[in-house]
Scaffold this motif. Structure first.
Motif, mmCIF file in Angstrom:
data_model
loop_
_atom_site.group_PDB
_atom_site.id
_atom_site.type_symbol
_atom_site.label_atom_id
_atom_site.label_comp_id
_atom_site.label_asym_id
_atom_site.label_seq_id
_atom_site.Cartn_x
_atom_site.Cartn_y
_atom_site.Cartn_z
ATOM 1 N N PHE A 58 0.868 -1.173 0.000
ATOM 2 C CA PHE A 58 0.000 0.000 0.000
ATOM 3 C C PHE A 58 0.905 1.223 0.000
ATOM 4 O O PHE A 58 1.693 1.430 0.926
ATOM 5 C CB PHE A 58 -0.914 0.003 1.216
ATOM 6 N N VAL A 59 0.814 2.016 -1.048
ATOM 7 C CA VAL A 59 1.656 3.202 -1.171
ATOM 8 C C VAL A 59 1.182 4.242 -0.163
ATOM 9 O O VAL A 59 0.009 4.632 -0.159
ATOM 10 C CB VAL A 59 1.588 3.762 -2.606
ATOM 11 N N LYS A 60 2.077 4.709 0.679
ATOM 12 C CA LYS A 60 1.715 5.706 1.691
ATOM 13 C C LYS A 60 2.882 6.660 1.846
ATOM 14 O O LYS A 60 4.030 6.254 2.030
ATOM 15 C CB LYS A 60 1.368 5.045 3.023
ATOM 16 N N MET A 93 7.813 8.361 10.192
ATOM 17 C CA MET A 93 6.359 8.491 10.134
ATOM 18 C C MET A 93 5.728 7.236 9.520
ATOM 19 O O MET A 93 4.517 7.185 9.319
ATOM 20 C CB MET A 93 6.006 9.739 9.314
ATOM 21 N N HIS A 94 6.548 6.231 9.220
ATOM 22 C CA HIS A 94 6.108 4.963 8.633
ATOM 23 C C HIS A 94 5.625 5.134 7.195
ATOM 24 O O HIS A 94 4.825 4.331 6.702
ATOM 25 C CB HIS A 94 5.022 4.296 9.485
ATOM 26 N N ALA A 95 6.105 6.174 6.521
ATOM 27 C CA ALA A 95 5.839 6.321 5.094
ATOM 28 C C ALA A 95 6.817 5.454 4.309
ATOM 29 O O ALA A 95 7.919 5.140 4.790
ATOM 30 C CB ALA A 95 5.972 7.780 4.677
ATOM 31 N N ASN A 96 6.404 5.058 3.103
ATOM 32 C CA ASN A 96 7.325 4.313 2.247
ATOM 33 C C ASN A 96 7.625 5.033 0.934
ATOM 34 O O ASN A 96 8.494 4.601 0.179
ATOM 35 C CB ASN A 96 6.791 2.903 1.958
ATOM 36 N N THR A 97 6.903 6.141 0.666
ATOM 37 C CA THR A 97 7.002 6.759 -0.655
ATOM 38 C C THR A 97 7.022 8.278 -0.569
ATOM 39 O O THR A 97 6.318 8.876 0.254
ATOM 40 C CB THR A 97 5.811 6.321 -1.532
ATOM 41 N N ILE A 98 7.812 8.863 -1.444
ATOM 42 C CA ILE A 98 7.835 10.308 -1.671
ATOM 43 C C ILE A 98 7.458 10.544 -3.128
ATOM 44 O O ILE A 98 7.880 9.788 -4.010
ATOM 45 C CB ILE A 98 9.245 10.882 -1.414
ATOM 46 N N LEU A 392 -0.980 9.632 -1.086
ATOM 47 C CA LEU A 392 0.150 10.533 -0.894
ATOM 48 C C LEU A 392 -0.371 11.879 -0.422
ATOM 49 O O LEU A 392 -1.105 12.566 -1.134
ATOM 50 C CB LEU A 392 0.936 10.694 -2.202
ATOM 51 N N ILE A 393 0.011 12.240 0.780
ATOM 52 C CA ILE A 393 -0.482 13.462 1.411
ATOM 53 C C ILE A 393 0.151 14.679 0.757
ATOM 54 O O ILE A 393 1.347 14.707 0.468
ATOM 55 C CB ILE A 393 -0.158 13.451 2.919
ATOM 56 N N PHE A 394 -0.674 15.685 0.525
ATOM 57 C CA PHE A 394 -0.157 16.990 0.136
ATOM 58 C C PHE A 394 -0.264 17.891 1.375
ATOM 59 O O PHE A 394 -1.364 18.190 1.827
ATOM 60 C CB PHE A 394 -0.970 17.586 -1.013
ATOM 61 N N LYS A 685 1.408 9.662 11.615
ATOM 62 C CA LYS A 685 2.386 8.620 11.955
ATOM 63 C C LYS A 685 1.695 7.375 12.506
ATOM 64 O O LYS A 685 2.027 6.235 12.122
ATOM 65 C CB LYS A 685 3.389 9.167 12.973
ATOM 66 N N GLU A 686 0.720 7.559 13.384
ATOM 67 C CA GLU A 686 0.003 6.428 13.964
ATOM 68 C C GLU A 686 -0.850 5.711 12.924
ATOM 69 O O GLU A 686 -0.957 4.484 12.933
ATOM 70 C CB GLU A 686 -0.856 6.894 15.136
ATOM 71 N N VAL A 687 -1.464 6.472 12.028
ATOM 72 C CA VAL A 687 -2.291 5.849 10.978
ATOM 73 C C VAL A 687 -1.411 5.069 10.009
ATOM 74 O O VAL A 687 -1.718 3.923 9.648
ATOM 75 C CB VAL A 687 -3.112 6.917 10.233
ATOM 76 N N PHE A 688 -0.323 5.673 9.561
ATOM 77 C CA PHE A 688 0.587 4.982 8.653
ATOM 78 C C PHE A 688 1.130 3.696 9.294
ATOM 79 O O PHE A 688 1.304 2.682 8.607
ATOM 80 C CB PHE A 688 1.749 5.900 8.270
ATOM 81 N N LYS A 689 1.391 3.743 10.571
ATOM 82 C CA LYS A 689 1.902 2.557 11.269
ATOM 83 C C LYS A 689 0.905 1.409 11.180
ATOM 84 O O LYS A 689 1.287 0.233 11.057
ATOM 85 C CB LYS A 689 2.193 2.900 12.731
#
Length: 692
Positions: A58-60, A93-98, A392-394, A685-689
Motif C-alpha cells: 500500500f503506497v503511503k 512516520m512509517h511512510a514508504n514513498t515520496i 500521498l499526502i499533500f 504517523k500512527e495511521v501509517f503505522k
C-alpha cells in the motif's frame, strides 16, 4: 458403476488441484526479456521489489515541494542535509514513498541514495515530469510552435531517466534544476506520474486542433478509442519507456497526473461547466506486452472542490452519514480497470480558508494542526477502504510562495516567499511548518517574560513583529473593561471617531480591534478591499454603508470570499455568493509545547494582560518585508502597493480618546525561520503505522 465413481472422484481431485493452483499467487518476474523493473502492477495491486521478491504494498507517503521560505520553486533552495533530515522524519512516520513533481537538483538524489544505503526502511520515489504552464497558456497545443511542448515534455522525462541512473549533467538555466548527477537511484524510483493538473481548455483545444490524431501504436503503448489529448499522453509515455529500456534495460510502472476537473466521470450537478467540460481517460492508453511493469491511474482528490463534491446527488446518497469523499473514491475505483492512486489529498492548517466541504467540514483551511491530522486520518481510512492503491499526502512542507484565489489580489506576487501569510491557505498544507524567526518571538500564553526587553509605544501597549504576525501586548487598567485598539496604516483617511462604541482617535483609524463580548478585527469600509472588489469592481454584493466616505464613523466586519453564486443544474437550487468573517478572533495558547496548544489562536487574555497577534493581510499590508501597504484603491480595478515607514497603534476604552502612536520595523531581505513538525505529523504517523 465403480469405474464411474472412480472417474468422478478423479475429476473432482483434478478440479481441486486446479483451484488450489489458481489460488497460489503467481511468481512475479523482475526481469523479462532482459528488461528489469523495481515495481509492478499486478492483479489490481502495486508490488514493490524487495530482497526476496515482489511484495504487494500500500503506497503511503507525502508529496515534497522544491523550495523553502525565501525561495521561489524554480530556485530549488533545498540542500542535501535538509533532505536527509526530512527523509529520516518521513521514514519515522512509517511512510514508504515520496512523490516529487519535477526534476530536482543533485542534492535530492544524493540524499536519497545516502539515506537508502544506511536505512533499514527504504524510501521510494514516484517521479513526476512537469509541463510548463505558462507555455501551455501561450501555445494551447502540444504540437504548436514546431512541437515545442511535447518535445520539452519528452526531453525533460528522458533527461530524468539519465538522472535516475547517475549519468547526466544539466547545464544551468533559469527556473530549472541543474548540476552533475552521479548517483544511481534507479532501484528507488518506483513509478512515473507524468504531467500536471490539466487545464480543461488545454485539453479541449488539443482535441479540436488535432481531431484526426486519435490512434497511436508505439513500442510499448497503443491507444484505443482515444482522444487526441490522450494520444499526446501516450506518445510521451511511450517515448519515456522506450528510452529507458533501450538505454538502461530498465522500466517502471507508468501513470499520468489527473484531477477531478478532467476525470472520466460525469457530474451532472456541477455548477461550473468548466469543471466537467472534458475528460482525460487513461483507460484509452493500453500497454503492450513489453510494458510489463504496468500502469495505474493517479488523481488529486480533495474533499471540498470542485463543487460537485458538495452537491452531487449520487455521492450524497451513497453513505449515512453523508460522505461524498468516500463515495467519489468508490465510484472512481469502480470505473477503472487499473489501480487508482490518490496522488494528492489533504487540508491546510491555516487561518484563512477558500472553500467549504458542505457535509464533512473538511474545508480548504480554517483547521488547527490537530484537526488537520484527524481529517487526514479520516481520508486515509476512506482511501484504504475503497481499495485504492495508495495515498500521498499533500504536502510534506509548508510553502510560503503559494497564492490562493481569494487573497491573491491583496498581496504582492513577487514578494510572497519572504513572509508567511496565514490568510492564504495554500501556504499551509504541510505536515512540517516553517515557523518565523530562530525561535518563536511571542507565545500567546499570559506569560509576559518575552516582552520585558520590548519598548512601550504607549502607556500600556507594547508592539513587536516577525515574518508572520504583528504582536501586541496590552496591559489592562481594569480586569473586565472592554478594550479597543485603533490602527492607522494609511494617512489622510480612516475614522477619527465611532459612535458605537463611543471612541475617538487621535488620528484616522483604518482598523478597529474590539475586545468585548466577541473579539474581532473590523475595517473602515472606505479601506475594505473585500467590499471594493466584490461590491464595486465585480458587482456581486451590495455596497456597505460608508464605502464612499472618508471619516464616516463606521467600521464593518472583515471578510474573505468563499464562492460565487451557484446554480445547481439538476436540482435547480440557487446558492448565493458566500463569504466568511476573517476578522473573528480566537482565544487560545500558541505554545506548541503546551497540551492545550491551538495553532489558530489569535489572542490570550488574563485579568492583567491581552496578548494578540494580527496577520499582516488583515491590516492591508501587502508585503511586510519591504513595508508595502495597499494604496488607496478608489476608482481603480486593481490593488496597488505603496511604501510606508510606520503605522500607528493605540489602545483605550469607551468614551475616551485613543492616542495612536507610531510603530515601525526593519525591512528584511531573506526571512529567518525554523522547522517544526505539526501535531498532524504525529497523528498521521500512527495511521501509517497501522497500514503496514
Amino acid at each position: 458403476m465403480k469405474k464411474g465413481i472412480i472417474i468422478i472422484l478423479v475429476l473432482l481431485l483434478l478440479s481441486s488441484i486446479v483451484v488450489i493452483l489458481n489460488l497460489k499467487p503467481k511468481k512475479l518476474e523482475r526481469t523479462i526479456n532482459g528488461i528489469t523493473t523495481s515495481a509492478r502492477i499486478y492483479d489490481g495491486g502495486f508490488y514493490l521489489y524487495e530482497e526476496n521478491g515482489f511484495k504487494e504494498t500500500f503506497v503511503k507517503g507525502v508529496n515534497i515541494g522544491a523550495t523553502l521560505p525565501g525561495y521561489f520553486p524554480g530556485e530549488l533552495g533545498i540542500n542535501k542535509e535538509t533532505y536527509l533530515r526530512w527523509f529520516h522524519q518521513i521514514s519515522e512516520m512509517h511512510a514508504n514513498t515520496i512523490r516529487v513533481y519535477t526534476t530536482m537538483k543533485p542534492a535530492f538524489y544524493d540524499a536519497l541514495y545516502e539515506f537508502n544505503q544506511t536505512s533499514q526502511n527504504k524510501l521510494y520515489v514516484m517521479h513526476g515530469v512537469w509541463l510548463n504552464e505558462d507555455l501551455i497558456k501561450e501555445i494551447k497545443d502540444p504540437y504548436g510552435q514546431d512541437n515545442l511542448l511535447i518535445n520539452e515534455f519528452i526531453k525533460d522525462a528522458t533527461d530524468l531517466v539519465d538522472i535516475f541512473h547517475g549519468n547526466k549533467t544539466l547545464e544551468p538555466r533559469p527556473g530549472f534544476a541543474s548540476g552533475v548527477y552521479t548517483k544511481d537511484v534507479s532501484d528507488y524510483i518506483i513509478s512515473w506520474v507524468l504531467g500536471i493538473e490539466w487545464d480543461p481548455e488545454f485539453v479541449m483545444t488539443t482535441n479540436a486542433l488535432n481531431n484526426e490524431d486519435t490512434v497511436y501504436d508505439g513500442n510499448y503503448l497503443y491507444t484505443q478509442n482515444a482522444s487526441p489529448f490522450e494520444v499526446f499522453l501516450a506518445k510521451v509515455g511511450d517515448a519515456v519507456l522506450s528510452y529507458e529500456a533501450l538505454t538502461y534495460k530498465e522500466t517502471r510502472p507508468l501513470s499520468y497526473t489527473n484531477w477531478l476537473t478532467t476525470d472520466p466521470l460525469i457530474h451532472i450537478n456541477e455548477p461550473d461547466p468548466k469543471e466537467d467540460m472534458v475528460s482525460v481517460n487513461v483507460e484509452h492508453i493500453r500497454l503492450k506486452d513489453k510494458a510489463f511493469a504496468g500502469q495505474f491511474a493517479s488523481y488529486h482528490v480533495y474533499p471540498y472542490y470542485p463543487e460537485f463534491m458538495n452537491h452531487s446527488e449520487s455521492l450524497k446518497d451513497e453513505y449515512d452519514p453523508i460522505n461524498t469523499y468516500k463515495a467519489y473514491l468508490k465510484k472512481l475505483n469502480k470505473f477503472h480497470k487499473m489501480p487508482v492512486l490518490v496522488a494528492e489529498f489533504g487540508v491546510p492548517a491555516s487561518r484563512g480558508k477558500a472553500h467549504d466541504a458542505k457535509y464533512s467540514g473538511f474545508n480548504q483551511g480554517g483547521h488547527t494542526e490537530k484537526a488537520q491530522g484527524e481529517i487526514l486520518a479520516s481520508m486515509l481510512k476512506d482511501i484504504k477502504e475503497t481499495n485504492s492503491m495508495g495515498a500521498l499526502i499533500f504536502a510534506w512542507q509548508d510553502e510560503w510562495f503559494k497564492r490562493t484565489w481569494n487573497t491573491m489580489d491583496f498581496d504582492l506576487s513577487w514578494q510572497r516567499p519572504f513572509w508567511s501569510n496565514v490568510e492564504t491557505n495554500e501556504q499551509m498544507f504541510g505536515l512540517l511548518s516553517f515557523e518565523p524567526g530562530d525561535q518563536l518571538k511571542v507565545l500567546l500564553d499570559g506569560n509576559t517574560s518575552e516582552w520585558k526587553d520590548i519598548a512601550y509605544i504607549g502607556n500600556n501597549l507594547k508592539v513587536t513583529q516577525d515574518e508572520r504576525y504583528l504582536y501586541l501586548l496590552i496591559e489592562k487598567e481594569e480586569a473586565n473593561e472592554p478594550l479597543y485598539i485603533g490602527i492607522d496604516t494609511i494617512p489622510n483617511q480612516g475614522n477619527l471617531s465611532v459612535v458605537d462604541p463611543n471612541i475617538q482617535f487621535s488620528r484616522g483609524a483604518d482598523f478597529l480591534v474590539s475586545f468585548n463580548e466577541q473579539p474581532r478585527i473590523q475595517v473602515d469600509p472606505y479601506y475594505d478591499p473585500f467590499s471594493h472588489l466584490y461590491a464595486e469592481v465585480l458587482d456581486m454584493i451590495e455596497k456597505p454603508l460608508g464605502i464612499d466616505t472618508i471619516n464616516g464613523g463606521i467600521f464593518i466586519n472583515r471578510y474573505h470570499a468563499l464562492s460565487n453564486a451557484l446554480s445547481i443544474p439538476n436540482t435547480f437550487e440557487h446558492i448565493p455568493f458566500s463569504k466568511y468573517e476573517a476578522g473573528l478572533l480566537t482565544e487560545g495558547i500558541s505554545d506548541p509545547n503546551d497540551p492545550t496548544y491551538n495553532s489558530l489562536a489569535d489572542y490570550y487574555e488574563t485579568d492583567q494582560v491581552i496578548e494578540l497577534r494580527i496577520p499582516y493581510l488583515l491590516l492591508n499590508i501587502m508585503d511586510p518585508s519591504t513595508k508595502v501597504r495597499m494604496a488607496n484603491f478608489k476608482g481603480k480595478f486593481v490593488f496597488e502597493g505603496e511604501k510606508f515607514e510606520e503605522i500607528y497603534i493605540g489602545v483605550g476604552s469607551e468614551s475616551r480618546t485613543v492616542l495612536l502612536s507610531p510603530y515601525t520595523w526593519n525591512n528584511w531581505h531573506m526571512p529567518t525561520y525554523h522547522e517544526r513538525l505539526k501535531q498532524s505529523y504525529y497523528i498521521v504517523k500512527e495511521v501509517f503505522k497501522a497500514y503496514q
